[in-house]
Design an enzyme around this catalytic site. Structure first.
Site, mmCIF file in Angstrom:
data_model
loop_
_atom_site.group_PDB
_atom_site.id
_atom_site.type_symbol
_atom_site.label_atom_id
_atom_site.label_comp_id
_atom_site.label_asym_id
_atom_site.label_seq_id
_atom_site.Cartn_x
_atom_site.Cartn_y
_atom_site.Cartn_z
ATOM 1 N N ARG A 57 0.855 -1.282 -0.043
ATOM 2 C CA ARG A 57 0.001 0.042 0.173
ATOM 3 C C ARG A 57 0.923 1.259 -0.051
ATOM 4 O O ARG A 57 0.368 2.336 -0.419
ATOM 5 C CB ARG A 57 -0.988 -0.044 1.314
ATOM 6 C CG ARG A 57 -2.134 -0.919 1.095
ATOM 7 C CD ARG A 57 -3.268 -1.088 2.060
ATOM 8 N NE ARG A 57 -2.474 -0.987 3.260
ATOM 9 C CZ ARG A 57 -2.415 -2.665 3.703
ATOM 10 N NH1 ARG A 57 -2.834 -3.581 3.045
ATOM 11 N NH2 ARG A 57 -1.935 -2.816 4.916
ATOM 12 N N GLU A 94 4.532 -9.325 15.548
ATOM 13 C CA GLU A 94 4.186 -10.195 17.065
ATOM 14 C C GLU A 94 4.367 -11.630 16.960
ATOM 15 O O GLU A 94 4.690 -11.902 18.097
ATOM 16 C CB GLU A 94 2.513 -10.041 16.875
ATOM 17 C CG GLU A 94 1.938 -9.829 18.140
ATOM 18 C CD GLU A 94 0.366 -9.538 18.101
ATOM 19 O OE1 GLU A 94 -0.098 -8.911 17.175
ATOM 20 O OE2 GLU A 94 -0.201 -9.927 19.018
#
Ligand code: AMP
Length: 168
Positions: A57, A94
């Site tokens: 993006r 994460e």
């Protein structure tokens, strides 16, 4: 003014994440233009010579910003996508690690770089991109985003100033 063009998608791509969907903004010419202008203001009086965008993006925003500034665009991509010799930087997610790459000859030593991505969250992605720019011998002058998720404090991971059009 642009906030209404950002759509919150709860629990995407996984539970607990509120995804900032920018597709309504991209589909709105006035909104898209204002976003590009807003990001480009980060470059004001900074002597920027290149805009570096992060897949994927980030590309949508960085390329028009580069044209707006009249400088070249450089892509940072996921591993294995760039065809020539690359520098690679890994970073923690994460769960697990990810990596991004830049062509070794994409930037000249001393070039002044504006880095662009859509969202600043934990800052891991942009910190890795900043490292790649430094590895090329160029100067990360400012990292600009359409959206900063301020509560995640990602800016603290970066070694250059940040600029965001929208903050949450
Ligand atoms: P981070 O490395 O945590 O700063 O994450 C930044 C990257 O993940 C950016 O390239 C974003 O496109 C994407 N990202 C992270 N969190 C979100 C979110 N809440 N909504 C949309 N994109 C996100």
């Amino acid at each position: 003014m642009l906030q209404h063009l950002i759509r919150d998608i709860p629990d995407f791509p996984k539970p607990g994440i509120v995804f900032k969907d920018i597709t309504p903004l991209l589909g709105n010419p006035a909104g898209f233009t204002a976003a590009i202008e807003g990001i480009a203001t980060a470059a004001k009086d900074q002597g920027i010579t290149r805009v570096v965008g992060i897949e994927s993006r980030g590309f949508i925003l960085a390329a028009p910003v580069a044209l707006r500034l009249g400088v070249g665009f450089v892509p940072i991509r996921k591993p294995g996508k760039l065809p020539c010799s690359t520098h690679r930087q890994t970073y923690a997610l994460e769960y697990g690690i990810d990596a991004i790459e830049i062509h070794r000859d994409a930037l000249q030593a001393g070039e002044r770089v504006l880095l662009v991505d859509d969202v600043l969250a934990t800052g891991g992605t942009m910190a890795a991109a900043e490292t790649l720019v430094r590895t090329c011998g160029a100067v990360p002058v400012v990292a600009a985003f359409l959206i900063e998720l301020g509560f995640l404090n990602g800016a603290a991971k970066l070694g250059c100033p940040t600029h965001a059009v929208l903050r949450y």
